[in-house]
Write an enzyme that holds these catalytic residues in place. Structure first.
Site: not given
Ligand SMILES: *Cc1c(COP(=O)(O)O)cnc(C)c1O
Length: 376
Positions: A323-325
């Site tokens: 994910t983009c976290d």
């Protein structure tokens, strides 16, 4: 990996990431626990893996259930459990959920505060209550301390008041912390429990049960003692503190029943370096902290990994999710090494992922679906 899981993955080739749980391993774990702790009634902690197949199989083996919410209670009732074998073990419950549980026949409730006790008096009159006490979680790799339980003197007062309110002061519970590696912690906790029992006896109340909680381990990177050592430590402590007046014993295993039953099959999405002179590669998998591996938080739980390239030379990596976290990094400090030839498309198996994985996956973060689980 069990032969059944290996065959399933080979024949079905399910899309990754996916969790495959071998119900026979859970059944075996349950039977082992019954064999080594025959005096304890097993309440499976449903939150560890709430798959209907898991609950149904354990109900058919005679297990009882520790639940934290009304949906978990309904899950158990729908899959073969009877209400008298269900404990509503969360110490933080809405009064209307207590009332609904009572309406479904549940008669065993956990408390650790006066307000909760009063809710139970109003919504579940006459029920059995047990009070959770605070214990140190030293030695636990996934501690649960502080949020649950109360001091021993407060617990004594609450159980006395329970009697006054027409409830049945049934007993005392504790949880030494999940993935507990220090076998002495049950002795420390039971010393407190025994004091509480004798204090209440002086006040005219005979408690009946001790709930020993969870804490037994699954097999991650670090070696752990085998189940018989845990069972011995627990029974030794029970006998030491209660002599030949052993109360009814409850135990609430989650991780130790289901953890080792699961293999999470994932795939490498990318292997990269951030600079030409980077010492470590970054390996990005299609599973991460938001779709099943929540317990990698603070790198607390360190899973065993295997890859399709095992046997080749390895080198250190930073392992991350898709994910983009930026908190979606699984292992940075933990010194994982993976084969130097690893590349996108390769399979990575994450072992002992039957507990606290699928149920922790987010719904749709970045469009990633919750972890799919197959029970075989
Ligand atoms: C989570 C939980 C358990 C299960 O603990 P494990 O360490 O996974 O065995 C048992 N009892 C209670 C009250 C819990 O909240």
């Amino acid at each position: 990996m069990s032969e059944r899981i290996r065959r399933f993955l080979e024949q079905q080739r399910p899309p990754t990431p996916c969790l495959v749980v071998d119900l026979e391993i859970i059944r075996q774990n349950y039977c082992n626990l019954r064999e080594h702790l025959p005096l304890a009634q097993v309440f499976y902690a449903v939150k560890a893996n709430p798959a209907a197949d898991v609950v149904r199989m354990l109900a058919s083996e005679g297990s009882s259930f520790d639940t934290a919410s009304l949906p978990e209670i309904d899950l158990c009732l729908a899959n073969g459990a009877s209400a008298e074998n269900i404990s509503f073990g969360n110490t933080i419950k809405k009064e209307r959920d207590i009332a609904d549980a009572f309406g479904r026949g549940v008669r065993l409730f956990a408390i650790d505060s006066q307000e909760e006790l009063h809710k139970i008096q109003r919504a579940a009159p006459g029920s059995r209550v047990y009070c959770r006490i605070l214990v140190e979680n030293t030695g636990a790799q996934w501690p649960l301390s502080r949020k649950f339980g109360c001091a021993v003197d407060m617990a004594a007062d609450l159980l006395c008041e329970a009697q006054t309110l027409g409830l049945d002061p049934y007993g005392v519970s504790f949880h030494v912390g999940s993935q507990q590696t220090d076998l002495d912690q049950w002795d420390v906790a039971l010393a407190k429990v025994a004091m509480l029992f004798s204090d209440l006896q002086d006040r005219g109340i005979e408690l009946k049960a001790v709930n020993l909680g969870g804490g037994f381990p699954a097999h991650y990177q670090e070696d752990v003692e085998a189940l018989p050592s845990y069972a011995n430590a627990v029974m030794h402590a029970v006998t030491k503190h209660f002599g030949n007046r052993i109360p009814a014993l409850m135990i609430e295993p989650g991780r130790s029943l289901v953890g080792d039953s699961g293999i999470l099959q994932s795939e490498v999405v990318l292997v990269s370096r951030k600079a030409y002179d980077d010492e470590r590669r970054w390996v990005f998998l299609d599973v991460g902290r938001f779709n099943g591996l929540a317990e990698t938080m603070d790198e607390a739980i360190r899973y065993r990994l295997t890859t399709s390239r095992d046997g080749e030379e390895t080198a250190p990596v930073i392992l991350a999710g898709p994910t983009c976290d930026s908190v979606d990094i699984l292992y940075d400090q933990a010194n994982y090494c993976l084969p130097v030839t690893l590349q996108a498309g390769d399979k990575v198996e994450i072992h002992s992922t039957g507990a606290y994985t699928a149920s922790y996956a987010s719904i749709n973060f970045n469009g990633f679906e919750p972890l799919k689980q197959y029970c075989i």
